[in-house]
Design a protein around this motif. Structure first.
Motif, short mmCIF file in Angstrom:
data_model
loop_
_atom_site.label_atom_id
_atom_site.label_comp_id
_atom_site.label_asym_id
_atom_site.label_seq_id
_atom_site.Cartn_x
_atom_site.Cartn_y
_atom_site.Cartn_z
N ILE A 101 0.84 -1.21 0.00
CA ILE A 101 0.00 0.00 0.00
C ILE A 101 0.87 1.25 0.00
CG2 ILE A 101 -1.62 1.33 1.41
CD1 ILE A 101 -2.84 -1.39 2.24
N VAL A 102 1.89 1.27 0.83
CA VAL A 102 2.78 2.43 0.88
C VAL A 102 3.52 2.60 -0.44
CG1 VAL A 102 4.87 3.33 1.99
CG2 VAL A 102 3.03 2.39 3.38
N PHE A 103 3.96 1.51 -1.04
CA PHE A 103 4.69 1.58 -2.31
C PHE A 103 3.80 2.10 -3.43
CE2 PHE A 103 6.36 -0.42 -6.22
CZ PHE A 103 7.59 0.22 -6.24
N VAL A 104 2.58 1.62 -3.51
CA VAL A 104 1.66 2.10 -4.54
C VAL A 104 1.32 3.56 -4.30
CG1 VAL A 104 -0.68 1.84 -5.46
CG2 VAL A 104 0.74 -0.17 -5.11
N GLY A 105 1.15 3.95 -3.07
CA GLY A 105 0.93 5.37 -2.76
C GLY A 105 2.10 6.22 -3.19
N TYR A 106 3.30 5.73 -2.99
CA TYR A 106 4.50 6.44 -3.44
C TYR A 106 4.50 6.58 -4.95
CZ TYR A 106 9.46 6.98 -4.62
OH TYR A 106 10.65 7.39 -5.15
N LEU A 107 4.14 5.51 -5.65
CA LEU A 107 4.11 5.55 -7.11
C LEU A 107 3.03 6.48 -7.65
CD1 LEU A 107 4.59 1.80 -8.07
CD2 LEU A 107 6.25 3.63 -8.28
N VAL A 108 1.89 6.50 -6.99
CA VAL A 108 0.74 7.24 -7.50
C VAL A 108 0.76 8.70 -7.07
CG1 VAL A 108 -1.78 7.38 -7.40
CG2 VAL A 108 -0.66 5.18 -7.68
N VAL A 109 1.23 9.00 -5.88
CA VAL A 109 1.14 10.37 -5.34
C VAL A 109 2.46 11.12 -5.46
CG1 VAL A 109 0.67 11.73 -3.28
CG2 VAL A 109 -0.71 9.71 -3.77
N TYR A 110 3.54 10.55 -4.95
CA TYR A 110 4.78 11.30 -4.84
C TYR A 110 5.51 11.45 -6.17
CZ TYR A 110 9.47 12.64 -3.46
OH TYR A 110 10.66 13.28 -3.35
N LEU A 111 5.66 10.37 -6.90
CA LEU A 111 6.43 10.44 -8.14
C LEU A 111 5.82 11.38 -9.18
CD1 LEU A 111 7.82 6.86 -8.67
CD2 LEU A 111 9.02 8.89 -7.92
#
Length: 78
Positions: free
Chosen positions: A57-67
């Motif tokens: 969940i954290v990794f997908v959030g990183y991919l979708v929001v931060y990057l």
């Protein structure tokens, strides 16, 4: 390497050493590493599933929001 990254890495190492010595003292490091491995190996598979799900969940959030935000700032600065 950036000075801030070096400082942060140094803080993580010092914090890890302090936590290790507070928890296990200055005992034989090989014995304590075995104890830590035994604890991890005796965990139920559900614990690993929950932890891997949280990591996902954290990794997908990183991919979708931060990057995308970072990419947008890079494009804007050019």
């Amino acid at each position: 390497m950036d000075r801030r990254v070096l400082f942060d890495a140094l803080l993580v190492v010092v914090g890890g050493l302090v936590a290790y010595t507070e928890t296990f003292g200055f005992a034989d490091p090989r014995a304590t590493i075995r104890e830590i491995l035994v604890v991890f190996l005796n965990l139920d598979v559900r614990v690993y599933l929950v932890l891997s799900g949280l990591f996902g969940i954290v990794f997908v959030g990183y991919l979708v929001v931060y990057l995308p935000q970072k990419d947008a700032q890079t494009v804007r600065s050019r």
